[in-house]
Design a protein around this motif. Structure first.
Motif, PDB file in Angstrom:
ATOM      1  N   LYS A  31       0.859  -1.190   0.000  1.00 54.41           N
ATOM      2  CA  LYS A  31       0.000   0.000   0.000  1.00 54.41           C
ATOM      3  C   LYS A  31       0.892   1.236   0.000  1.00 54.41           C
ATOM      4  CE  LYS A  31      -0.899  -0.336   5.005  1.00 54.41           C
ATOM      5  NZ  LYS A  31      -1.986  -0.390   6.005  1.00 54.41           N
ATOM      6  N   ASN A  33       1.143   5.646  -0.078  1.00 52.55           N
ATOM      7  CA  ASN A  33       0.544   6.926   0.264  1.00 52.55           C
ATOM      8  C   ASN A  33       1.487   8.035  -0.180  1.00 52.55           C
ATOM      9  OD1 ASN A  33      -0.933   9.042   1.316  1.00 52.55           O
ATOM     10  ND2 ASN A  33      -0.264   8.705   3.424  1.00 52.55           N
ATOM     11  N   ASP A  35       2.289  11.967  -0.170  1.00 49.45           N
ATOM     12  CA  ASP A  35       2.006  13.221   0.531  1.00 49.45           C
ATOM     13  C   ASP A  35       2.864  14.316  -0.103  1.00 49.45           C
ATOM     14  OD1 ASP A  35       1.219  15.174   2.218  1.00 49.45           O
ATOM     15  OD2 ASP A  35       2.322  14.433   3.971  1.00 49.45           O
ATOM     16  N   THR A  45       6.742   9.780  -0.443  1.00 46.77           N
ATOM     17  CA  THR A  45       5.961   8.595  -0.804  1.00 46.77           C
ATOM     18  C   THR A  45       6.222   7.514   0.238  1.00 46.77           C
ATOM     19  OG1 THR A  45       6.121   9.096  -3.159  1.00 46.77           O
ATOM     20  CG2 THR A  45       5.519   6.863  -2.562  1.00 46.77           C
ATOM     21  N   PHE A 147      -9.742   3.602   3.290  1.00 46.12           N
ATOM     22  CA  PHE A 147      -9.786   4.773   2.418  1.00 46.12           C
ATOM     23  C   PHE A 147     -11.168   5.417   2.423  1.00 46.12           C
ATOM     24  CE2 PHE A 147     -10.060   6.998  -1.635  1.00 46.12           C
ATOM     25  CZ  PHE A 147      -8.847   7.657  -1.677  1.00 46.12           C
ATOM     26  N   GLU A 154      -6.783  12.123   6.012  1.00 45.05           N
ATOM     27  CA  GLU A 154      -6.306  11.896   4.654  1.00 45.05           C
ATOM     28  C   GLU A 154      -4.836  11.470   4.617  1.00 45.05           C
ATOM     29  OE1 GLU A 154      -7.972  11.910   1.862  1.00 45.05           O
ATOM     30  OE2 GLU A 154      -9.894  12.414   2.828  1.00 45.05           O
ATOM     31  N   SER A 155      -4.053  11.945   5.561  1.00 41.04           N
ATOM     32  CA  SER A 155      -2.635  11.593   5.565  1.00 41.04           C
ATOM     33  C   SER A 155      -2.389  10.127   5.920  1.00 41.04           C
ATOM     34  CB  SER A 155      -1.885  12.493   6.546  1.00 41.04           C
ATOM     35  OG  SER A 155      -2.402  12.343   7.863  1.00 41.04           O
ATOM     36  N   SER A 156      -3.375   9.471   6.528  1.00 40.85           N
ATOM     37  CA  SER A 156      -3.220   8.067   6.930  1.00 40.85           C
ATOM     38  C   SER A 156      -3.884   7.096   5.962  1.00 40.85           C
ATOM     39  CB  SER A 156      -3.810   7.856   8.334  1.00 40.85           C
ATOM     40  OG  SER A 156      -3.146   8.668   9.283  1.00 40.85           O
ATOM     41  N   LYS A 157      -4.457   7.624   4.892  1.00 37.92           N
ATOM     42  CA  LYS A 157      -5.114   6.751   3.919  1.00 37.92           C
ATOM     43  C   LYS A 157      -4.123   6.309   2.853  1.00 37.92           C
ATOM     44  CE  LYS A 157      -9.740   8.671   4.526  1.00 37.92           C
ATOM     45  NZ  LYS A 157     -10.913   9.292   3.842  1.00 37.92           N
ATOM     46  N   HIS A 158      -4.296   5.071   2.372  1.00 39.26           N
ATOM     47  CA  HIS A 158      -3.390   4.488   1.394  1.00 39.26           C
ATOM     48  C   HIS A 158      -4.180   3.928   0.206  1.00 39.26           C
ATOM     49  CE1 HIS A 158      -1.113   4.445   5.183  1.00 39.26           C
ATOM     50  NE2 HIS A 158      -0.021   4.513   4.432  1.00 39.26           N
ATOM     51  N   GLU A 159      -3.442   3.635  -0.835  1.00 38.36           N
ATOM     52  CA  GLU A 159      -3.992   3.005  -2.024  1.00 38.36           C
ATOM     53  C   GLU A 159      -3.228   1.715  -2.318  1.00 38.36           C
ATOM     54  OE1 GLU A 159      -3.894   5.736  -5.234  1.00 38.36           O
ATOM     55  OE2 GLU A 159      -5.330   7.145  -4.340  1.00 38.36           O
TER      56      GLU A 159
END
Length: 219
Positions: A31, A33, A35, A45, A147, A154-159
């Motif tokens: 995952k 993220n 920023d 990243t 997510f 938002e800073s702790s969300k991943h893709e």
């Protein structure tokens, strides 16, 4: 010849699946993220994997931290570690077994032994594909649920990262290869059941002698 070519094609798929499975297990980008922040120079990243967490800065610096503690990890990461390692082991066993059982090789003994080896290797590939598909689906579900959670910043969300897609593709390759190996052996066995070899029955010598004695009694 067609069956041998199909087995060779399945073997190539299995090889890609094994290499992709190992790569997905070791890669740190399960995952991701990104920023960017207020300035592109301070872009960061963050990547998280099964064994380590890595951070890549826009300046070119790259640092990784290993996950030493097992009990502190979430359940889905612990399960992903176990199942991915099992998938790698089973797929490696499948490669070794099918190498001896393929028709284009001179290993494995007679035809029945090679068919059994191909069937066992196909089962290993199918199990490896299942063990590789379960953690990737579970991991992706956790990423999507976090997510979409409005309480998480938002800073702790991943893709999902590249390792997740690699795991999906590798699992698909292993499943296809396993099905091809098992179906090729099953067709041969089914043909033997439908068209059994003809057996010739000859009268025994004892019956002929008994028949001869009965004729003499009537004479």
């Amino acid at each position: 010849m067609a069956s041998a070519s199909l087995q060779f094609f399945a073997f190539i798929l299995a090889l890609f699946g094994v290499f992709g499975d190992i790569a997905a297990t070791l890669l740190p980008n399960w995952k991701v993220n990104a920023d960017v922040g207020s300035n592109i120079i301070t872009a960061i990243t963050q990547m998280q994997g099964l064994w380590m967490d890595c951070t890549w800065y826009s300046t070119g610096m790259f640092s990784c931290t290993l996950k030493y503690s097992i009990l502190s990890l979430p359940v889905y990461i612990q399960a992903a570690r176990t199942t991915m390692v099992l998938s790698c082991i089973l797929s490696a066993f499948g490669i070794c077994i099918t190498t001896a059982g393929m028709k284009c090789t001179r290993l494995g003994g007679d035809t029945d032994s090679k068919n059994n080896a191909c069937f066992a290797g196909g089962i290993c590939f199918i199990l490896a594909g299942i063990f590789g598909l379960v953690p990737t689906c579970w991991y992706t579900r956790e990423i999507i649920s976090n997510f979409l959670d409005q309480t998480i910043p938002e800073s702790s969300k991943h893709e999902p990262g590249g390792a997740v897609y690699t795991g999906f593709i590798s699992a698909a390759f292993l499943l296809i290869a396993g099905v091809i190996f098992c179906s090729s052996c099953f067709k041969r066995q089914q043909g033997a059941w439908i068209y059994p070899p003809k057996q010739h029955h000859f009268p025994s010598t004892e019956q002929e002698s008994n028949a001869g004695y009965s004729l003499k009694d009537y004479v």
